[in-house]
Design a protein around this motif. Structure first.
Motif, PDB file in Angstrom:
ATOM      1  N   ASP A  75       4.431  -2.220   0.467  1.00 23.69           N
ATOM      2  CA  ASP A  75       4.986  -0.918   0.876  1.00 23.69           C
ATOM      3  C   ASP A  75       3.887   0.004   1.397  1.00 23.69           C
ATOM      4  O   ASP A  75       4.084   0.729   2.388  1.00 23.69           O
ATOM      5  N   GLU A  76       2.743  -0.023   0.727  1.00 24.49           N
ATOM      6  CA  GLU A  76       1.631   0.844   1.156  1.00 24.49           C
ATOM      7  C   GLU A  76       1.071   0.405   2.505  1.00 24.49           C
ATOM      8  O   GLU A  76       0.638   1.233   3.314  1.00 24.49           O
TER       9      GLU A  76
ATOM     10  N   GLU B  60       1.332   5.763   9.412  1.00 22.79           N
ATOM     11  CA  GLU B  60       1.412   7.214   9.206  1.00 22.79           C
ATOM     12  C   GLU B  60       0.035   7.856   9.187  1.00 22.79           C
ATOM     13  O   GLU B  60      -0.080   9.090   9.274  1.00 22.79           O
ATOM     14  N   HIS B  61      -1.017   7.045   9.051  1.00 26.87           N
ATOM     15  CA  HIS B  61      -2.379   7.579   8.914  1.00 26.87           C
ATOM     16  C   HIS B  61      -3.271   7.194  10.083  1.00 26.87           C
ATOM     17  O   HIS B  61      -4.503   7.264   9.985  1.00 26.87           O
TER      18      HIS B  61
ATOM     19  N   TYR C  84      -7.445   6.245   3.799  1.00 26.34           N
ATOM     20  CA  TYR C  84      -6.212   5.687   3.235  1.00 26.34           C
ATOM     21  C   TYR C  84      -6.445   4.265   2.739  1.00 26.34           C
ATOM     22  O   TYR C  84      -6.014   3.896   1.643  1.00 26.34           O
TER      23      TYR C  84
ATOM     24  N   LYS D 204       2.976   1.816   5.351  1.00 29.20           N
ATOM     25  CA  LYS D 204       2.733   3.240   5.608  1.00 29.20           C
ATOM     26  C   LYS D 204       1.428   3.501   6.354  1.00 29.20           C
ATOM     27  O   LYS D 204       1.078   4.663   6.607  1.00 29.20           O
TER      28      LYS D 204
END
Length: 700
Positions: free
Chosen positions: A642-643, A649-650, A660, A646
């Protein structure tokens, strides 16, 4: 003929070296080329055709059919594009030709190399240009011509160009200082390096069963073996026959390429070893170290071994570094970092020493940046390598000399002591005036500094660009003062004195591994940049941009591009490791644990079918633990998945993305590994899906 008598014959046999040039080039051409190589003079373009033809004839006689411009892009490894010597003739035949134009310039596609924004993907033109200060050589049946690599608009896209610039700069500034001391004979000052290279060897069959080793160069999983390096019996221990055969073969290949491979031994960790060469000028040493790493891997494959150069291939045992032994020498044979018999009276040495002290203190951030990458973050500060805090070790004698100058106090030189071993038949010899410090990041070791923070995969170009430039900056400041001096000796003494007083905080002769030093370093105001994302922004700090642009090592644009490349490399490295970890958990570890759990369940059922009252406590305990850990591992790997989703997004900035990966992805990876390693400790060896540390470290 014995192997030892063959060494002088094979040494440099694949190199277009001075001996070959003198034999094959016209006298005037040879002299012109030597002036470029030894004195830094501009190369006369008219000699290129002559040199190219001689190179081609020499290479063809050795069975070579192709040539390549061998360069060092920002990937950290070398690159080459091969072209044959053939040229068509009338009647459908060919001749072997190699022109001066082909020698001097090449045009590889530059679009797919890291550029940090210097080039757009559609802007493909890049150039390679012959570096005549580094010998051409034969590798893989091709004539390799060392070159620089730059873009259509003139920016350096490689590691060699700024290194050569830094060597020119320290030469200029050091000569200014030498002239002040009345030295009119020296015409060239060069920095010299001897990089000690650490590495691991593992069995090829075992390696091929580890997806993490294949894709990332390190083990992402691995429970601590019953024996690691606790007994300290591997260091300098007897070398295993298989490893010795590899080392012997490696020496032969390196000697053919003119690489001064000198020392080899077992390192601290099991399966870990070291190779150290004799010193050479920094440009040559950098080329040779790149070749050494490549040849290490190729020779290992011949012996059904794999050479691991990652900084931390195995958790729980020492990782691998590269000790950069750096000094400053003249073309008259002098070492400018040689203290001599009386360091207190050696004003020239003290001035050069002061320049290094001031440079390391003022630019400790740049030295830390020069050794920053994801792999090296595992080593620095782990009590197996220097901490991430940069400091200097000078030893008691030099520290006392500088203290006496700073305090205007007399200095009593230490008398040379004879080492007495308590046995009459053993030889006596003079004892060194100071001990060594193996925990220091930057240690003076007699007539050189050993920069010990480099990771084993590193090109040594980056750290030496920094060293050359920061010391050149301090020498230029010293020269600016002393060239205007009315009383040279008085001003020189004052300069040495004030430099030491203002920068002595960087000197630490104690245990760099201790918690007390971390606290003391903070009190002294020294930086503790623990990770690559923490360190890299310092590279583009205003003072550092001003430094490199002043000395024309980098343009500000080239610096920003390298900053972006280094951040991207960090993120990509952690990203690949995280994806590999998820892959191994889902496709190997969880299925293996499920299979082993199923075996235990069937075993318990079979036992009870045979005898209902029989105890199945062992199976039940293991099944409970395996089920619980499997559930935990499944949960944690899903969280990591899941990370990773993401990440997009960074991607607003390279720094945000690197942070991140450091703060979120890497932290989750540690949690996944902890559970997986515990599962390994309770799973049967037969069912665990890949070789354990015990096998990898000891089955050679």
């Amino acid at each position: 003929m014995s192997a030892s008598t063959q060494v002088p014959e094979i040494f440099g046999s694949l190199v277009f070296n001075d001996h070959v040039m003198k034999e094959r080039l016209p006298k005037e051409t040879y002299k012109a080329l030597k002036r470029t190589m030894e004195k830094g003079k501009s190369l006369d373009p008219s000699i290129a055709n002559i040199v190219a033809n001689a190179m081609k004839d020499w290479a063809v006689e050795k069975g070579v059919t192709h040539f390549t411009h061998w360069f060092q892009p920002m990937t950290g490894v070398t690159a080459e594009k091969h072209d044959s010597f053939i040229s068509p003739t009338e009647g459908g035949g060919v001749i072997m030709e190699f022109s001066g134009k082909e020698l001097v310039r090449g045009e590889p596609d530059a679009s797919s190399f890291p550029s940090g924004g210097l080039r757009a993907t559609f802007e493909a033109r890049g150039y390679t240009a012959w570096d005549p200060t580094s010998y051409a050589f034969i590798k893989d049946n091709a004539l390799c011509i060392p070159t620089v690599f730059y873009s259509y608009s003139g920016e350096a896209l490689d590691k060699k160009t700024p290194l050569l610039r830094s060597m020119e700069d320290i030469n200029r500034q050091a000569l200014r200082i030498l002239r002040l001391f009345g030295d009119t004979e020296t015409t060239r000052v060069t920095t010299t390096v001897g990089p000690e290279q650490e590495y691991f060897l593992v069995d090829k069959k075992l390696y091929s069963q580890r997806e993490d080793l294949i894709l990332t160069g390190r083990t992402l999983f691995g429970a601590k073996p019953p024996k690691g390096q606790e007994m300290e019996d591997h260091y300098f221990g007897s070398i295993k026959p298989r490893v010795m055969a590899y080392m012997k073969d490696l020496d032969q290949e390196l000697w053919k390429l003119g690489i001064l491979a000198k020392t080899e031994h077992n390192e601290v960790a099991p399966a870990q070893h070291e190779l150290a060469p004799i010193f050479s000028n920094t440009n040559t040493a950098t080329d040779h170290n790149q070749l050494t790493m490549e040849i290490m891997k190729k020779v290992a494959a011949r012996h059904d071994l794999v050479c691991l150069l990652h900084e931390k291939p195995f958790a729980g045992v020492n990782g691998s570094g590269k000790h950069n032994n750096w000094s400053i020498s003249t073309d008259t044979g002098a070492n400018l970092l040689e203290p001599g018999e009386s360091p207190r009276e050696n004003a020239q040495f003290l001035l050069f020493l002061s320049a290094v002290i001031k440079a390391v203190d003022e630019y400790q951030d740049l030295l830390r940046v020069s050794v920053a990458n994801a792999g090296n973050d595992h080593r620095l500060g782990a009590n197996e390598a220097p901490p991430a805090i940069v400091s200097m070790f000078l030893g008691d004698e030099l520290t006392e000399v500088l203290e006496s100058i700073a305090n205007d106090a007399p200095y009593s030189p230490k008398c040379t002591e004879v080492m007495k071993l308590g046995v009459h038949t053993l030889p006596r010899f003079p004892k060194d005036t100071t001990d060594r410090n193996r925990t220091s990041p930057f240690a003076f070791t007699g007539n050189k500094f050993e920069f010990r923070m480099l990771g084993s995969t590193f090109s040594i170009s980056g750290p030496n660009i920094v060293l050359n430039t920061i010391v050149a900056e301090e020498l230029s400041q010293f020269a600016d003062v002393l060239e205007q001096s009315a009383d040279f000796n008085a001003d020189l003494t004052k300069l040495v004195k004030t430099t030491y007083q203002e920068h002595k905080r960087i000197i630490f002769n104690g245990n760099n591994y201790s918690d007390e030093w971390v606290a003391e370093a903070e009190c002294r105001g020294l930086l503790n940049l623990k990770s690559t994302p923490d360190a890299l922004p310092y590279f583009v700090a205003d003072k550092n941009v001003a430094l490199f642009t002043k000395h024309k090592i980098f343009t500000s644009t080239e610096m920003l591009s390298r900053y972006e490349i280094l951040l991207e490399n960090y993120s990509k490295t952690i990203g690949i490791e995280a994806l590999t970890m998820c892959d191994m958990v889902k496709k190997q570890i969880l299925p293996a644990i499920s299979k082993y759990t199923d075996k235990l369940c069937r075993s318990a059922l079979d036992k009870r079918a045979l005898l209902p009252s029989i105890s199945c406590e062992m199976e039940e305990t293991l099944i409970t633990k395996l089920t619980s850990l499997s559930a935990s591992l499944c949960k944690k790997v899903n969280q990591l998945d899941d990370e990773l989703l993401k990440v997009k997004e960074h991607e607003g900035s390279a720094k945000e993305l690197a942070d991140y990966y450091k703060d979120v992805i890497f932290a989750s990876m540690q949690e996944v590994r902890a559970v997986a390693d515990e599962l390994e400790s309770v799973c049967s060896q037969e069912d665990w899906p890949f070789p354990t540390y015990s096998k990898l470290l000891y089955d050679i």
